[in-house]
Design a protein around this motif. Structure first.
Motif, PDB file in Angstrom:
ATOM      1  N   ARG A  64      37.461  41.285  31.610  1.00  0.00           N
ATOM      2  CA  ARG A  64      37.583  42.626  32.197  1.00  0.00           C
ATOM      3  C   ARG A  64      38.332  43.597  31.294  1.00  0.00           C
ATOM      4  NH1 ARG A  64      40.263  42.917  37.050  1.00  0.00           N
ATOM      5  NH2 ARG A  64      41.292  40.902  36.859  1.00  0.00           N
ATOM      6  N   ASP A  71      39.484  35.436  32.861  1.00  0.00           N
ATOM      7  CA  ASP A  71      39.096  36.546  33.723  1.00  0.00           C
ATOM      8  C   ASP A  71      39.634  37.873  33.181  1.00  0.00           C
ATOM      9  OD1 ASP A  71      38.171  37.686  36.430  1.00  0.00           O
ATOM     10  OD2 ASP A  71      40.289  38.214  36.395  1.00  0.00           O
ATOM     11  N   GLN A  87      44.331  39.604  40.547  1.00  0.00           N
ATOM     12  CA  GLN A  87      43.728  38.272  40.622  1.00  0.00           C
ATOM     13  C   GLN A  87      44.412  37.454  41.717  1.00  0.00           C
ATOM     14  OE1 GLN A  87      44.983  37.119  36.704  1.00  0.00           O
ATOM     15  NE2 GLN A  87      42.937  37.312  35.831  1.00  0.00           N
ATOM     16  N   GLY A 143      41.968  45.317  41.124  1.00  0.00           N
ATOM     17  CA  GLY A 143      41.876  44.829  39.752  1.00  0.00           C
ATOM     18  C   GLY A 143      42.811  43.694  39.418  1.00  0.00           C
ATOM     19  N   ALA A 164      41.759  48.928  32.048  1.00  0.00           N
ATOM     20  CA  ALA A 164      40.761  47.902  32.273  1.00  0.00           C
ATOM     21  C   ALA A 164      40.634  47.636  33.763  1.00  0.00           C
ATOM     22  CB  ALA A 164      41.153  46.614  31.548  1.00  0.00           C
ATOM     23  N   THR A 165      39.451  47.883  34.299  1.00  0.00           N
ATOM     24  CA  THR A 165      39.209  47.654  35.721  1.00  0.00           C
ATOM     25  C   THR A 165      37.863  46.990  35.872  1.00  0.00           C
ATOM     26  OG1 THR A 165      38.249  49.853  35.947  1.00  0.00           O
ATOM     27  CG2 THR A 165      40.590  49.645  36.450  1.00  0.00           C
ATOM     28  N   GLY A 166      37.382  46.944  37.106  1.00  0.00           N
ATOM     29  CA  GLY A 166      36.054  46.387  37.337  1.00  0.00           C
ATOM     30  C   GLY A 166      36.134  45.164  38.218  1.00  0.00           C
ATOM     31  N   GLU A 167      34.978  44.671  38.568  1.00  0.00           N
ATOM     32  CA  GLU A 167      34.913  43.517  39.447  1.00  0.00           C
ATOM     33  C   GLU A 167      35.327  42.265  38.701  1.00  0.00           C
ATOM     34  OE1 GLU A 167      34.183  45.757  42.485  1.00  0.00           O
ATOM     35  OE2 GLU A 167      34.178  43.587  42.690  1.00  0.00           O
ATOM     36  N   ALA A 168      36.021  41.358  39.400  1.00  0.00           N
ATOM     37  CA  ALA A 168      36.413  40.098  38.793  1.00  0.00           C
ATOM     38  C   ALA A 168      35.179  39.266  38.513  1.00  0.00           C
ATOM     39  CB  ALA A 168      37.357  39.332  39.733  1.00  0.00           C
ATOM     40  N   THR A 169      35.248  38.444  37.484  1.00  0.00           N
ATOM     41  CA  THR A 169      34.108  37.651  37.069  1.00  0.00           C
ATOM     42  C   THR A 169      33.927  36.458  37.984  1.00  0.00           C
ATOM     43  OG1 THR A 169      35.416  36.243  35.641  1.00  0.00           O
ATOM     44  CG2 THR A 169      34.597  38.279  34.694  1.00  0.00           C
TER      45      THR A 169
END
Length: 263
Positions: free
Chosen positions: A118, A114, A60, A58, A2-7
């Motif tokens: 993701r 968050d 926080q 990835g 699971a990756t991607g930009e933080a919300t």
């Protein structure tokens, strides 16, 4: 993984706003707050470069702000085990004057929202088995379970809060979508645990750690409890509940964890 930009999730609790830290000045404030809370030497501090990279890989960096002032933060980094990704929450700190207001729990809930957004289903962190209030939060308020014990995880640290004792840590597993966690967050109490094993932490543990003349008592509690935890986990038991009595003593409740309840 699971990756991607933080919300862009943002939560406001009274006068305190919880949001992502992004500016370098905010990362530096996290380091300064870390030093104030634990009174570490510089060698034991998590440096600003770790905070800066966490958001980029990835992880926080979540801050609690009273106006423009950082009053708490939570740092996590991504990890992987047996081919599955998860978030490891390395540090959470709240200034003394902002404690006992539910801010630590709110930081964790922001992390959960968050993480779920993701694609993560598991967060882990470690905590000191001798810290009664923190254990209660992790197990009874958040719904974490525990099945692992790390002996002297960081070595002897410079923080006076540790009292010169080995940095033994329990590993909290927070299964974010489990029925256990979702029920607790919806306001349902943790099911009563008919603990096969109960491991007690006396309320005097803080006093014993804080004075050289009584530190040996704290060390004996740590050693005795360590043996009980290691043996219980080897037998397949897990920490499923935690209770505090009217005198302030804490008690871990260990039983059989049903793997089918994880998800």
């Amino acid at each position: 993984m699971a990756t991607g930009e933080a919300t862009g999730i943002q939560a406001v609790t009274g006068e305190v706003t919880i949001r992502k830290c992004e500016a370098r000045e905010e990362m530096q404030a996290c380091v300064a707050l870390q030093k104030e809370v634990w009174n570490f030497s510089d060698a034991d501090l998590i440096p600003v470069r770790v905070f800066a990279i966490a958001n980029k890989i990835g992880g926080q960096v979540v801050g609690a702000f009273d106006g423009d002032e950082l009053v708490g933060f939570a740092l996590s980094i991504p990890g992987a085990r047996h081919g599955h990704s998860y978030l490891h929450s390395q540090t959470l700190a709240v200034l003394q004057q902002y404690r006992d207001r539910g801010l630590g729990r709110r930081l964790k809930l922001y992390q959960r929202d968050d993480a779920l957004a993701r694609g993560f289903e598991l967060m882990e962190w470690t905590f000191d088995p001798l810290e009664i209030k923190n254990a209660y939060l992790n197990i009874e308020k958040l719904g974490a379970i525990v099945r692992r014990y790390n002996v002297n995880q960081y070595g002897i640290t410079t923080s006076p809060l540790q009292g010169g004792l080995p940095t033994d840590r329990l590993v909290a597993e927070w299964w974010l979508k489990s029925r256990r966690v979702e029920a607790l967050l919806a306001g349902t109490r943790n099911p009563v645990v008919n603990g096969r094993i109960r491991i007690t932490v006396p309320a005097e543990i803080y006093e014993w750690k804080g004075a050289a003349s009584t530190r040996s008592r704290a060390l004996e509690v740590q050693r005795t409890n360590r043996e009980e935890f290691v043996k219980a986990f080897a037998e397949g038991l897990a920490v499923l509940g935690y209770e505090r009595d009217d005198h302030g003593n804490g008690r871990f409740l260990l039983g059989i964890w049903d793997e089918n309840h994880t998800y």
